[in-house]
Scaffold this motif. Structure first.
Motif, mmCIF file in Angstrom:
data_model
loop_
_atom_site.group_PDB
_atom_site.id
_atom_site.type_symbol
_atom_site.label_atom_id
_atom_site.label_comp_id
_atom_site.label_asym_id
_atom_site.label_seq_id
_atom_site.Cartn_x
_atom_site.Cartn_y
_atom_site.Cartn_z
ATOM 1 N N LEU A 51 32.950 44.000 30.921
ATOM 2 C CA LEU A 51 33.610 42.759 30.506
ATOM 3 C C LEU A 51 32.959 41.549 31.178
ATOM 4 N N GLN A 52 32.608 41.698 32.450
ATOM 5 C CA GLN A 52 31.930 40.614 33.166
ATOM 6 C C GLN A 52 30.565 40.328 32.539
ATOM 7 N N TYR A 53 29.866 41.407 32.181
ATOM 8 C CA TYR A 53 28.547 41.242 31.570
ATOM 9 C C TYR A 53 28.659 40.568 30.207
ATOM 10 N N TYR A 54 29.647 40.983 29.407
ATOM 11 C CA TYR A 54 29.858 40.353 28.105
ATOM 12 C C TYR A 54 30.112 38.855 28.266
ATOM 13 N N ASP A 55 30.836 38.508 29.309
ATOM 14 C CA ASP A 55 31.101 37.095 29.595
ATOM 15 C C ASP A 55 29.800 36.373 29.960
ATOM 16 N N GLU A 56 28.991 37.011 30.794
ATOM 17 C CA GLU A 56 27.731 36.395 31.252
ATOM 18 C C GLU A 56 26.787 36.091 30.101
ATOM 19 N N ILE A 57 26.721 36.987 29.103
ATOM 20 C CA ILE A 57 25.774 36.794 27.999
ATOM 21 C C ILE A 57 26.390 36.025 26.828
ATOM 22 N N GLY A 58 27.651 35.631 26.973
ATOM 23 C CA GLY A 58 28.289 34.830 25.934
ATOM 24 C C GLY A 58 28.819 35.614 24.760
ATOM 25 N N LEU A 59 28.944 36.926 24.912
ATOM 26 C CA LEU A 59 29.435 37.755 23.814
ATOM 27 C C LEU A 59 30.962 37.747 23.750
ATOM 28 N N PHE A 60 31.608 37.861 24.894
ATOM 29 C CA PHE A 60 33.066 37.953 24.916
ATOM 30 C C PHE A 60 33.584 37.239 26.156
ATOM 31 N N LYS A 61 34.205 36.087 25.943
ATOM 32 C CA LYS A 61 34.681 35.278 27.055
ATOM 33 C C LYS A 61 36.197 35.364 27.183
ATOM 34 N N PRO A 62 36.709 35.192 28.396
ATOM 35 C CA PRO A 62 38.165 35.222 28.585
ATOM 36 C C PRO A 62 38.822 34.009 27.924
ATOM 37 N N SER A 63 40.105 34.136 27.653
ATOM 38 C CA SER A 63 40.842 33.020 27.059
ATOM 39 C C SER A 63 40.988 31.886 28.060
ATOM 40 N N LYS A 64 41.120 32.250 29.311
ATOM 41 C CA LYS A 64 41.194 31.244 30.377
ATOM 42 C C LYS A 64 40.814 31.889 31.704
ATOM 43 N N VAL A 65 40.440 31.054 32.642
ATOM 44 C CA VAL A 65 40.142 31.514 34.002
ATOM 45 C C VAL A 65 41.075 30.763 34.935
ATOM 46 N N THR A 66 41.837 31.499 35.735
ATOM 47 C CA THR A 66 42.805 30.866 36.623
ATOM 48 C C THR A 66 42.096 30.108 37.745
ATOM 49 N N GLU A 67 42.863 29.300 38.459
ATOM 50 C CA GLU A 67 42.299 28.554 39.580
ATOM 51 C C GLU A 67 41.733 29.490 40.637
ATOM 52 N N SER A 68 42.270 30.698 40.682
ATOM 53 C CA SER A 68 41.786 31.681 41.662
ATOM 54 C C SER A 68 40.566 32.436 41.150
ATOM 55 N N GLY A 69 40.156 32.136 39.900
ATOM 56 C CA GLY A 69 38.960 32.765 39.359
ATOM 57 C C GLY A 69 39.214 34.039 38.583
ATOM 58 N N TYR A 70 40.480 34.345 38.281
ATOM 59 C CA TYR A 70 40.798 35.551 37.527
ATOM 60 C C TYR A 70 40.652 35.305 36.023
ATOM 61 N N ARG A 71 40.004 36.238 35.347
ATOM 62 C CA ARG A 71 39.862 36.142 33.895
ATOM 63 C C ARG A 71 41.134 36.643 33.225
ATOM 64 N N MET A 72 41.592 35.900 32.212
ATOM 65 C CA MET A 72 42.790 36.277 31.476
ATOM 66 C C MET A 72 42.474 36.296 29.975
#
Length: 300
Positions: free
Chosen positions: A18-39
């Motif tokens: 999931l982190q890798y998908y985010d890095e390459i722009g394939l699948f991003k979280p809906s939001k990232v909390t202030e603490s850096g958690y992907r949601m």
């Protein structure tokens, strides 16, 4: 909203993936909390589901990105195509399992319908859907010509299947190679045009090596000197031709070429006329020996 951990438990996709998908722009979280958690919300999970369907059909990640970022991407149409392709894959696997059951029981079953070309034809359809008519027309002359090519393949399915198994080892490998070639199609066509622009030099170099190879047809095709020339010829083609580098011709490309020189009347006639009587047989035997006895032979 769901955390990465919950999405992993639900989908079976690892946190690192999931982190890798985010890095390459394939699948991003809906939001990232202030603490850096992907949601992730339900819409995001629908996107992940689409991605997993594409992966199940062996699409490369870079191709999934291109497809899903296309402004004309239609999710429902994609689902319908994915369903059709997965049904074909299921039916093919069921046929193979049934055939294996018969073979395990000791039955003689010379059936090859299980090695059908359906997935390859579907790959052509997907290619057409993901390229504009202008792109199709540029390389085939018209959309009708592209459709005609597909229909011609279907009418010659048996011959193409036999060739595919000889050259690639299996229909599955052939289909995989053709998907790769179709995905690289634009780059390949550019390289092919460059090859045409430099055709005189390429043809001259090939002719010189073939002349060297057939300079003495009384030699043993398996002799060290002849095999050195064959190695030089194959390495020259494999190593300097960008078009060949970009296209998967299958592990047995050179083995198939040796068969053409040994048994194809058209090859024999043209080769013997250019290099002397018996030249085609000599080249075929030299290539065959190289493929069967030299390491890394027959790979393009």
């Amino acid at each position: 909203m769901r955390t990465v951990k919950l999405v992993t438990e639900l989908s079976g996709v690892s946190v690192r993936t999931l982190q890798y998908y985010d890095e390459i722009g394939l699948f991003k979280p809906s939001k990232v909390t202030e603490s850096g958690y992907r949601m992730y919300d339900d819409d995001a999970l629908e996107v992940l589901q689409q991605i997993l369907f594409f992966k199940e059909l062996d699409f490369q990640l870079k191709d999934i990105i291109l497809i899903m970022e296309n402004p004309n991407y239609d999710k429902n149409k994609a689902f319908k195509n994915q369903k059709k392709l997965i049904q074909v894959k299921r039916d093919r696997l069921n046929d193979l399992l049934n055939l294996l059951d018969k073979l395990v029981k000791g039955e003689k079953c010379m059936s090859f319908k299980e090695f059908d070309m359906s997935e390859y034809y579907n790959a052509l359809e997907v290619f057409q859907e993901n390229h504009t008519d202008d792109e199709i027309i540029e390389h085939w002359g018209s959309v009708d010509e592209f459709n005609k090519m597909t229909e011609d393949f279907k009418s010659k399915e048996s011959e193409i299947a036999q060739m595919a198994i000889k050259q690639y080892g299996s229909i599955e490998k052939y289909t995989g190679a053709m998907k790769k070639n179709l995905n690289n199609f634009s780059d390949t066509m550019e390289q092919l045009n460059t090859l045409k622009d430099n055709a005189d030099g390429y043809v001259r170099k090939s002719s010189e090596m073939m002349t060297e190879l057939t300079s003495d047809l009384s030699k043993n095709p398996s002799s060290k000197g002849v095999q050195q020339i064959v190695a030089k010829l194959i390495n020259a083609v494999n190593g300097t031709n960008e078009f060949v580098k970009n296209v998967d011709f299958g592990d047995n490309y050179w083995g198939l070429m040796s068969e053409l020189y040994l048994s194809n009347p058209a090859y024999i006639e043209v080769t013997d006329k250019q290099y002397g009587d018996g030249a085609s047989k000599f080249i075929g035997e030299a290539l065959k020996y190289y493929c069967e006895n030299m390491s890394n032979a027959g790979k393009v």
